[in-house]
Design a protein around this motif. Structure first.
Motif, mmCIF file in Angstrom:
data_model
loop_
_atom_site.group_PDB
_atom_site.id
_atom_site.type_symbol
_atom_site.label_atom_id
_atom_site.label_comp_id
_atom_site.label_asym_id
_atom_site.label_seq_id
_atom_site.Cartn_x
_atom_site.Cartn_y
_atom_site.Cartn_z
ATOM 1 N N GLN A 141 24.395 -26.989 6.319
ATOM 2 C CA GLN A 141 25.380 -27.458 7.288
ATOM 3 C C GLN A 141 25.257 -28.962 7.521
ATOM 4 O O GLN A 141 26.261 -29.652 7.714
ATOM 5 C CB GLN A 141 25.204 -26.695 8.615
ATOM 6 C CG GLN A 141 26.048 -27.202 9.771
ATOM 7 C CD GLN A 141 27.532 -27.032 9.536
ATOM 8 O OE1 GLN A 141 27.955 -26.176 8.748
ATOM 9 N NE2 GLN A 141 28.336 -27.822 10.223
ATOM 10 N N ALA A 200 33.178 -20.017 7.066
ATOM 11 C CA ALA A 200 32.965 -21.160 6.182
ATOM 12 C C ALA A 200 34.019 -21.202 5.093
ATOM 13 O O ALA A 200 34.497 -20.161 4.617
ATOM 14 C CB ALA A 200 31.568 -21.102 5.571
ATOM 15 N N ARG A 208 32.390 -25.697 8.117
ATOM 16 C CA ARG A 208 32.131 -24.464 8.851
ATOM 17 C C ARG A 208 32.725 -24.621 10.238
ATOM 18 O O ARG A 208 32.652 -25.705 10.836
ATOM 19 C CB ARG A 208 30.626 -24.196 8.957
ATOM 20 C CG ARG A 208 30.275 -22.721 8.826
ATOM 21 C CD ARG A 208 28.803 -22.459 9.015
ATOM 22 N NE ARG A 208 28.485 -22.278 10.418
ATOM 23 C CZ ARG A 208 27.263 -22.370 10.919
ATOM 24 N NH1 ARG A 208 26.246 -22.665 10.146
ATOM 25 N NH2 ARG A 208 27.053 -22.193 12.212
#
Length: 268
Positions: A141, A200, A208
């Motif tokens: 992420q 996502a 995301r």
């Protein structure tokens, strides 16, 4: 079409790799090069580095070396892999390509986030990068670029049970185009309360829906139709924010919203 000769170097272990990186300017690290249309002028292959090809199964997570082939991971089967990761791998190209394509090469393409990126992003995978002097751990992420002087050495994927698991690959089969993308949706609940949700999307646009995920935590199921419309509006805003200043085919937004709607409807 390639119009220049490439200088190809090889490393048999990490020490040799770091030495070559230090002594050869503008050296590009490569694996099997299945996603490259043109080879870099100076490249070093990691295919001979045994440390890069490993699989480690633990109670809460599974680890892969970046040179582990998709076929090797696929062979682990549904008992050992998160279902959306297995589905994603099975959707990649052909068995021949999966025999040589690696997990590291699939997610480290600087120009396009390939098929496995969305499921690994939803699963909150962690990347391990090593240099001659230290080790860095970066969640997918938060990953933006490979730290200077480091190489990807490990990919850690958490193993959790999910009530709803949805994966969808978009675009033509067996090849990557500007319109290729992948979508992943995960939810878990307890006593009809959402305890975890991950949404996502990856391809030309990769993100995301973290803000939307946080908003939906604690919601009571089943969702109502009016609620879904509101969450779709928020999902659209997250897509547009990620796509800001980027060129993309508008069909990607429509496909993302259609998949988000379908996923939310599984919670009704």
């Amino acid at each position: 079409m390639q119009n220049k000769e490439s200088n190809i170097f090889y490393a048999r272990n990490l020490a040799e790799l770091f030495y070559q990186m230090k002594t050869i300017a503008n050296l590009t690290i490569t694996g099997s090069c299945t996603a490259r249309k043109e080879l870099p002028e100076k490249m070093i292959s990691t295919t001979l580095i045994q440390e890069f090809n490993h699989i480690g199964k633990h109670e809460r997570y599974i680890e892969f070396g970046p040179a582990t082939t998709l076929a090797e991971i696929q062979a682990l089967g549904e008992r050992n892999l998160p279902s959306i990761l297995l589905e994603a791998i099975e959707s990649v190209a052909t068995p021949f390509v999966r025999n040589i394509a690696t997990i590291g090469g699939n997610i480290m393409d600087p120009d396009n986030k390939n098929t496995l990126y969305a499921p690994l992003l939803a699963l909150e995978s962690v990347l391990e990068f090593k240099s001659p002097t230290d080790v860095k751990y970066i969640s997918l992420q938060n990953f933006t670029e490979i730290p200077a002087g480091h190489v990807l050495t490990n990919i850690r994927v958490p193993l959790n049970d999910w009530d709803v698991c949805i994966f969808k690959r978009l675009g033509p089969e067996n090849r990557i185009t500007e319109n290729s993308a992948s979508f992943s949706f995960l939810t878990d609940s307890e006593k009809s309360i959402i305890t975890s949700i991950k949404i996502a999307f990856s391809g030309k646009i990769t993100f995301r829906c973290v803000n939307l995920e946080n908003r939906m935590l604690g919601l009571r199921l089943p969702l109502k139709s009016k609620e879904i419309e509101g969450y779709l509006e928020e999902a659209e805003q997250e897509f547009l924010k990620a796509a800001e200043n980027k060129e993309y085919n508008p069909i990607l937004l429509r496909q993302f919203l259609n998949l988000a709607r379908y996923s939310f409807e599984q919670l009704t």
